[in-house]
Structures are given as structure tokens and as C-alpha cells.
Design a protein around this motif. Structure first.
Motif, PDB file in Angstrom:
ATOM      1  N   ARG A  65     -10.034 -14.050 -37.610  1.00  0.00           N
ATOM      2  CA  ARG A  65      -8.923 -13.593 -36.766  1.00  0.00           C
ATOM      3  C   ARG A  65      -8.529 -12.155 -37.093  1.00  0.00           C
ATOM      4  O   ARG A  65      -8.109 -11.414 -36.216  1.00  0.00           O
ATOM      5  CB  ARG A  65      -7.718 -14.516 -36.970  1.00  0.00           C
ATOM      6  CG  ARG A  65      -7.886 -15.827 -36.257  1.00  0.00           C
ATOM      7  CD  ARG A  65      -6.668 -16.715 -36.312  1.00  0.00           C
ATOM      8  NE  ARG A  65      -5.407 -15.978 -36.361  1.00  0.00           N
ATOM      9  CZ  ARG A  65      -4.339 -16.395 -37.010  1.00  0.00           C
ATOM     10  NH1 ARG A  65      -4.357 -17.533 -37.671  1.00  0.00           N
ATOM     11  NH2 ARG A  65      -3.228 -15.690 -37.004  1.00  0.00           N
ATOM     12  N   ARG A  66      -8.651 -11.774 -38.367  1.00  0.00           N
ATOM     13  CA  ARG A  66      -8.301 -10.406 -38.765  1.00  0.00           C
ATOM     14  C   ARG A  66      -9.353  -9.396 -38.325  1.00  0.00           C
ATOM     15  O   ARG A  66      -9.046  -8.243 -38.091  1.00  0.00           O
ATOM     16  CB  ARG A  66      -8.135 -10.325 -40.278  1.00  0.00           C
ATOM     17  CG  ARG A  66      -6.846 -10.910 -40.779  1.00  0.00           C
ATOM     18  CD  ARG A  66      -6.630 -10.565 -42.235  1.00  0.00           C
ATOM     19  NE  ARG A  66      -7.716 -10.972 -43.103  1.00  0.00           N
ATOM     20  CZ  ARG A  66      -7.782 -12.148 -43.717  1.00  0.00           C
ATOM     21  NH1 ARG A  66      -6.838 -13.040 -43.551  1.00  0.00           N
ATOM     22  NH2 ARG A  66      -8.793 -12.436 -44.502  1.00  0.00           N
ATOM     23  N   VAL A  67     -10.593  -9.828 -38.233  1.00  0.00           N
ATOM     24  CA  VAL A  67     -11.685  -8.930 -37.868  1.00  0.00           C
ATOM     25  C   VAL A  67     -11.895  -9.048 -36.373  1.00  0.00           C
ATOM     26  O   VAL A  67     -12.345 -10.062 -35.863  1.00  0.00           O
ATOM     27  CB  VAL A  67     -12.980  -9.303 -38.632  1.00  0.00           C
ATOM     28  CG1 VAL A  67     -14.133  -8.453 -38.164  1.00  0.00           C
ATOM     29  CG2 VAL A  67     -12.774  -9.161 -40.113  1.00  0.00           C
ATOM     30  N   GLY A  68     -11.538  -8.014 -35.662  1.00  0.00           N
ATOM     31  CA  GLY A  68     -11.703  -8.015 -34.212  1.00  0.00           C
ATOM     32  C   GLY A  68     -13.047  -7.442 -33.820  1.00  0.00           C
ATOM     33  O   GLY A  68     -13.856  -7.031 -34.661  1.00  0.00           O
ATOM     34  N   PRO A  69     -13.314  -7.380 -32.509  1.00  0.00           N
ATOM     35  CA  PRO A  69     -14.609  -6.846 -32.061  1.00  0.00           C
ATOM     36  C   PRO A  69     -14.755  -5.359 -32.357  1.00  0.00           C
ATOM     37  O   PRO A  69     -15.856  -4.866 -32.498  1.00  0.00           O
ATOM     38  CB  PRO A  69     -14.623  -7.119 -30.562  1.00  0.00           C
ATOM     39  CG  PRO A  69     -13.270  -7.585 -30.181  1.00  0.00           C
ATOM     40  CD  PRO A  69     -12.510  -7.880 -31.417  1.00  0.00           C
ATOM     41  N   ASP A  70     -13.657  -4.625 -32.461  1.00  0.00           N
ATOM     42  CA  ASP A  70     -13.764  -3.182 -32.696  1.00  0.00           C
ATOM     43  C   ASP A  70     -13.432  -2.792 -34.139  1.00  0.00           C
ATOM     44  O   ASP A  70     -13.440  -1.626 -34.482  1.00  0.00           O
ATOM     45  CB  ASP A  70     -12.844  -2.424 -31.736  1.00  0.00           C
ATOM     46  CG  ASP A  70     -11.409  -2.930 -31.820  1.00  0.00           C
ATOM     47  OD1 ASP A  70     -11.193  -3.986 -32.437  1.00  0.00           O
ATOM     48  OD2 ASP A  70     -10.524  -2.266 -31.247  1.00  0.00           O
ATOM     49  N   THR A  71     -13.173  -3.748 -35.006  1.00  0.00           N
ATOM     50  CA  THR A  71     -12.898  -3.441 -36.415  1.00  0.00           C
ATOM     51  C   THR A  71     -14.168  -3.617 -37.236  1.00  0.00           C
ATOM     52  O   THR A  71     -14.952  -4.517 -36.972  1.00  0.00           O
ATOM     53  CB  THR A  71     -11.841  -4.412 -36.998  1.00  0.00           C
ATOM     54  OG1 THR A  71     -11.670  -5.500 -36.173  1.00  0.00           O
ATOM     55  CG2 THR A  71     -10.559  -3.744 -37.323  1.00  0.00           C
ATOM     56  N   PRO A  72     -14.343  -2.783 -38.219  1.00  0.00           N
ATOM     57  CA  PRO A  72     -15.510  -2.994 -39.084  1.00  0.00           C
ATOM     58  C   PRO A  72     -15.307  -4.259 -39.925  1.00  0.00           C
ATOM     59  O   PRO A  72     -14.260  -4.445 -40.519  1.00  0.00           O
ATOM     60  CB  PRO A  72     -15.551  -1.747 -39.966  1.00  0.00           C
ATOM     61  CG  PRO A  72     -14.173  -1.192 -39.914  1.00  0.00           C
ATOM     62  CD  PRO A  72     -13.575  -1.601 -38.594  1.00  0.00           C
ATOM     63  N   ALA A  73     -16.308  -5.064 -39.892  1.00  0.00           N
ATOM     64  CA  ALA A  73     -16.212  -6.348 -40.596  1.00  0.00           C
ATOM     65  C   ALA A  73     -16.512  -6.148 -42.071  1.00  0.00           C
ATOM     66  O   ALA A  73     -17.545  -5.603 -42.447  1.00  0.00           O
ATOM     67  CB  ALA A  73     -17.187  -7.349 -40.001  1.00  0.00           C
ATOM     68  N   GLY A  74     -15.585  -6.595 -42.894  1.00  0.00           N
ATOM     69  CA  GLY A  74     -15.834  -6.599 -44.330  1.00  0.00           C
ATOM     70  C   GLY A  74     -16.616  -7.860 -44.679  1.00  0.00           C
ATOM     71  O   GLY A  74     -16.991  -8.650 -43.813  1.00  0.00           O
ATOM     72  N   PRO A  75     -16.863  -8.054 -45.944  1.00  0.00           N
ATOM     73  CA  PRO A  75     -17.603  -9.261 -46.330  1.00  0.00           C
ATOM     74  C   PRO A  75     -16.765 -10.512 -46.073  1.00  0.00           C
ATOM     75  O   PRO A  75     -15.550 -10.500 -46.223  1.00  0.00           O
ATOM     76  CB  PRO A  75     -17.870  -9.063 -47.818  1.00  0.00           C
ATOM     77  CG  PRO A  75     -16.821  -8.104 -48.271  1.00  0.00           C
ATOM     78  CD  PRO A  75     -16.513  -7.232 -47.090  1.00  0.00           C
ATOM     79  N   ALA A  76     -17.430 -11.537 -45.654  1.00  0.00           N
ATOM     80  CA  ALA A  76     -16.748 -12.815 -45.424  1.00  0.00           C
ATOM     81  C   ALA A  76     -16.257 -13.364 -46.751  1.00  0.00           C
ATOM     82  O   ALA A  76     -16.846 -13.093 -47.802  1.00  0.00           O
ATOM     83  CB  ALA A  76     -17.701 -13.806 -44.772  1.00  0.00           C
ATOM     84  N   PRO A  77     -15.160 -14.131 -46.732  1.00  0.00           N
ATOM     85  CA  PRO A  77     -14.661 -14.678 -47.998  1.00  0.00           C
ATOM     86  C   PRO A  77     -15.654 -15.666 -48.601  1.00  0.00           C
ATOM     87  O   PRO A  77     -16.342 -16.396 -47.884  1.00  0.00           O
ATOM     88  CB  PRO A  77     -13.362 -15.378 -47.601  1.00  0.00           C
ATOM     89  CG  PRO A  77     -13.458 -15.603 -46.140  1.00  0.00           C
ATOM     90  CD  PRO A  77     -14.334 -14.531 -45.596  1.00  0.00           C
ATOM     91  N   ASP A  78     -15.728 -15.636 -49.906  1.00  0.00           N
ATOM     92  CA  ASP A  78     -16.615 -16.569 -50.603  1.00  0.00           C
ATOM     93  C   ASP A  78     -16.007 -17.967 -50.593  1.00  0.00           C
ATOM     94  O   ASP A  78     -14.792 -18.123 -50.616  1.00  0.00           O
ATOM     95  CB  ASP A  78     -16.817 -16.130 -52.051  1.00  0.00           C
ATOM     96  CG  ASP A  78     -17.637 -14.857 -52.144  1.00  0.00           C
ATOM     97  OD1 ASP A  78     -18.518 -14.674 -51.287  1.00  0.00           O
ATOM     98  OD2 ASP A  78     -17.386 -14.059 -53.066  1.00  0.00           O
TER      99      ASP A  78
END
Length: 89
Positions: A65-78
Motif C-alpha cells: 500500500r505504501r509503494v505506489g505505481p510511481d514510487t520506487p519500490a524498496g525491498p519487501a519486508p522479510d
């Protein structure tokens, strides 16, 4: 024929049969207790794993939800460290 001998043999047979059925009932009760104890332990372990898996899904959902289509995606939570992921390997 000796009636008292036959009566004694009959009583001994009945007592032996009753003792045998009682010991079988005791064995069934102990088997049932062992099975239910094992199932209780497995259910508790599964509940812990489901709780951890639910927490991992909620963390991933919150990240998505925090990572939108135009935001750079950080690493997914472990996933949680104690979550057993061997069924998916």
C-alpha cells in the motif's frame, strides 16, 4: 461330569474375559490420550505458524500500500525469522 469343575472353569473363563476386555479398554484410553495429546501439540504449533504467516501477509500488504505505481519500490519486508517456510521450498 463334575458340575463344580465345570462351574469353576466357566467362572474362570468369564473372569479372564472380563479382565481381557478391561485391559483392552485401558489400552484404548491410553492410545486415545496419546493421540489427543499429539493433536493438541500439532494444533498449537499450527496456530503459532498461522499467526506468524498472517503477520507476514499484513506486513507485505502494508508495504504494497505504501509503494505506489510511481514510487520506487524498496525491498519487501522479510518474513518473521521463526516462520517455517519449508512447505514452499
Amino acid at each position: 461330569m463334575d458340575f463344580s469343575g465345570l462351574a469353576a472353569a466357566g467362572v474362570a473363563l468369564i473372569v479372564g474375559l472380563l479382565g481381557w476386555t478391561q485391559s483392552r479398554a485401558t489400552n484404548r484410553r491410553s492410545d486415545f490420550a496419546a493421540i489427543t495429546d499429539r493433536l493438541d501439540k500439532e494444533v498449537q504449533e499450527e496456530r503459532v505458524q498461522r499467526r506468524l504467516l498472517t503477520r507476514a501477509y499484513l506486513d507485505l500488504w502494508g508495504w504494497a500500500r505504501r509503494v505506489g505505481p510511481d514510487t520506487p519500490a524498496g525491498p519487501a519486508p522479510d518474513p518473521p525469522v521463526d516462520l517455517d517456510l519449508t512447505p514452499w521450498h
